[in-house]
Design an enzyme around this catalytic site. Structure first.
Site, PDB file in Angstrom:
ATOM      1  N   GLU A  68       0.802  -1.220   0.000  1.00  0.00           N
ATOM      2  CA  GLU A  68       0.000   0.000   0.000  1.00  0.00           C
ATOM      3  C   GLU A  68       0.841   1.279   0.000  1.00  0.00           C
ATOM      4  O   GLU A  68       0.875   2.040   0.968  1.00  0.00           O
ATOM      5  CB  GLU A  68      -0.978  -0.004   1.182  1.00  0.00           C
ATOM      6  N   GLU A 101      -5.617  -8.263  -0.017  1.00  0.00           N
ATOM      7  CA  GLU A 101      -6.374  -7.895   1.177  1.00  0.00           C
ATOM      8  C   GLU A 101      -7.791  -7.535   0.776  1.00  0.00           C
ATOM      9  O   GLU A 101      -8.010  -6.779  -0.170  1.00  0.00           O
ATOM     10  CB  GLU A 101      -5.763  -6.682   1.905  1.00  0.00           C
TER      11      GLU A 101
END
Length: 440
Positions: free
Chosen positions: A166, A351
């Site tokens: 991320e 995720e």
């Protein structure tokens, strides 16, 4: 859950994900201070000033946690290796840290779990933060050294290596919005961090290729962004937010460019000669990891600083985080990435999950909302495959309730409940339903 393993290709992988600082217990094993330790100690940064000192004590309880994965019939475990555990000052090797990850990977293999490694999930060593962290180009080269050290130890046994988790959160959320460590709100710092995180990925990939690693990629988080309404202002706001949130990192990595809507605000503050780094940043990857949680609606707000945007959740039901539950967004993101950026490259949902205020009652946890959430998002993944996206796996976030960064231990994402006083693990209803759904 309204899906079964046979709905997916034979080689499709089901698993769960965690991150080192969020579960391990950072006070153990000679790990060094991170910028999250000091950020949490600052006033108002983290709920109750909680940190990752103990977390879920996965450092000592990893066998129990891996047994939960195996007993659920999962194929793989996505984990991260803490830079500050392996190199406490960002540069000097800690043998205890390497030994720990050696044991951890061996324990996965003993349980027939495929180790999906992420090199960096946000725990920047404080010694490097002291020198500017991701604002400092040198950090990228130190990260390459870390990639070398940890790969020399466990790289022969992991199934894949993701460089960065991320990058938007590491850079924009942390340096412009100030929600995560180091908690800055500075445009120049943001521009430099957004470029240097990409460069760190490129330099680490170069190091991995030199070692013959042929299954390396990156994990990027995406929102399913839409204009707030059909006004010109909302269209402009959408283009800007989409460029910052969704396009900056994937376009750098797959096209060697940055979107002009983002450069409109960032270009004056970018590092000197940043264009010279784009070839290294955009070298081929072997897979793309996609993290998806929610949809965002972008509207113009000219009373604010650049990018003059008000970004809001959509109107649907919300999770404990206040995020809209919007499964179609996952399908949209997966098909968009396949269509516009990676073509037939393998994609993993690395995720996807939700937080809920779960309680143990009579020894069980009834998390019916999460059960439906998982079912709907796995089915959205199935729809994306039917529409041509080469999705090869789905990892639920997270296996365990854990340290949820600025939210401390208050937000529970796990399929397994953790009592943070006793550290007792209690599988939730969603765990049992997922186990049944993916049974062979």
């Amino acid at each position: 859950m309204d899906f079964k393993r046979s709905d997916f290709p034979d080689d499709f992988i089901f698993g769960a994900a965690t991150a080192a600082y969020q579960i391990e217990g950072h006070k153990f094993g000679g790990a060094g201070s991170t910028h999250w330790d000091t950020f949490a100690a600052g006033p108002g940064n983290v709920v109750r000033a909680e940190n990752g000192d103990l977390a879920c004590d996965h450092y000592h309880r990893y066998a129990e946690d891996l047994d939960l994965l195996k007993d659920a019939g999962m194929d793989a475990y996505r984990f991260s290796t803490s830079w500050a555990r392996v190199m406490p000052d960002g540069r000097t090797v800690n043998p205890e840290g390497l030994d720990y990850y050696d044991r951890l990977v061996d324990a996965m293999l003993e349980r027939d779990l495929m180790p999906f490694q992420t090199l960096y999930h946000w725990e920047l060593p404080s010694a490097l933060a002291d020198k500017g962290g991701w604002m400092n180009r040198d950090t990228c080269h130190h990260f390459g050294d870390f990639a070398d050290v940890i790969t020399d130890r466990i790289g022969d046994r992991v199934a894949s290596i993701a460089t960065i988790n991320e990058p938007w959160c590491i850079s924009f959320l942390s340096h412009f919005i100030g929600h995560h460590a180091p908690g800055l709100r500075d445009l120049r710092a943001t521009a430099r961090a957004m470029h240097h995180v990409n460069l760190a990925h490129g330099l680490a990939t170069t190091r991995l290729r030199a070692k013959g690693v042929n299954n390396c990629g990156i994990v990027i988080n995406f929102d399913d962004t839409e204009p707030h309404d059909d006004s010109v202002g909302s269209d402009t706001a959408y283009a800007s937010w989409d460029a910052i949130m969704n396009r900056w990192f994937i376009e750098a990595i797959t096209k060697g460019t940055y979107p002009k809507e983002a450069l409109a605000g960032l270009a004056p503050h970018m590092p000197e000669n940043w264009q010279d780094d784009m070839a290294e940043i955009s070298q081929p990857i072997d897979f793309l990891g996609i993290n998806y949680y929610t949809r965002r609606m972008a509207a113009a707000d000219h009373d604010t600083v650049w990018p003059h945007i008000r970004s809001e959740e959509g109107p649907g039901e919300k999770t404990q985080m206040g995020w809209e539950i919007y499964p179609d967004g996952l399908r949209n993101v997966l098909t968009r990435m396949a269509r516009d950026y990676v073509d037939d490259l393998p994609i993993y949902v690395t995720e996807n999950g939700m937080a809920w205020d779960d309680k143990v009652k009579d020894g069980t946890v009834d998390d019916a909302v999460r059960l439906q959430f998982v079912s709907d998002h796995v089915n959205a993944t199935k729809q994306a495959i039917a529409q041509g996206a080469n999705v090869k796996g789905f990892f639920y976030w997270s296996l365990l309730d854990n340290y949820e960064w600025a939210f401390g231990y208050e937000k529970r994402f796990g399929m397994v409940h953790v009592d943070f006083d006793t550290l007792k693990r209690t599988p939730k209803a969603s765990y049992h339903a997922f186990k049944s759904a993916i049974a062979r």
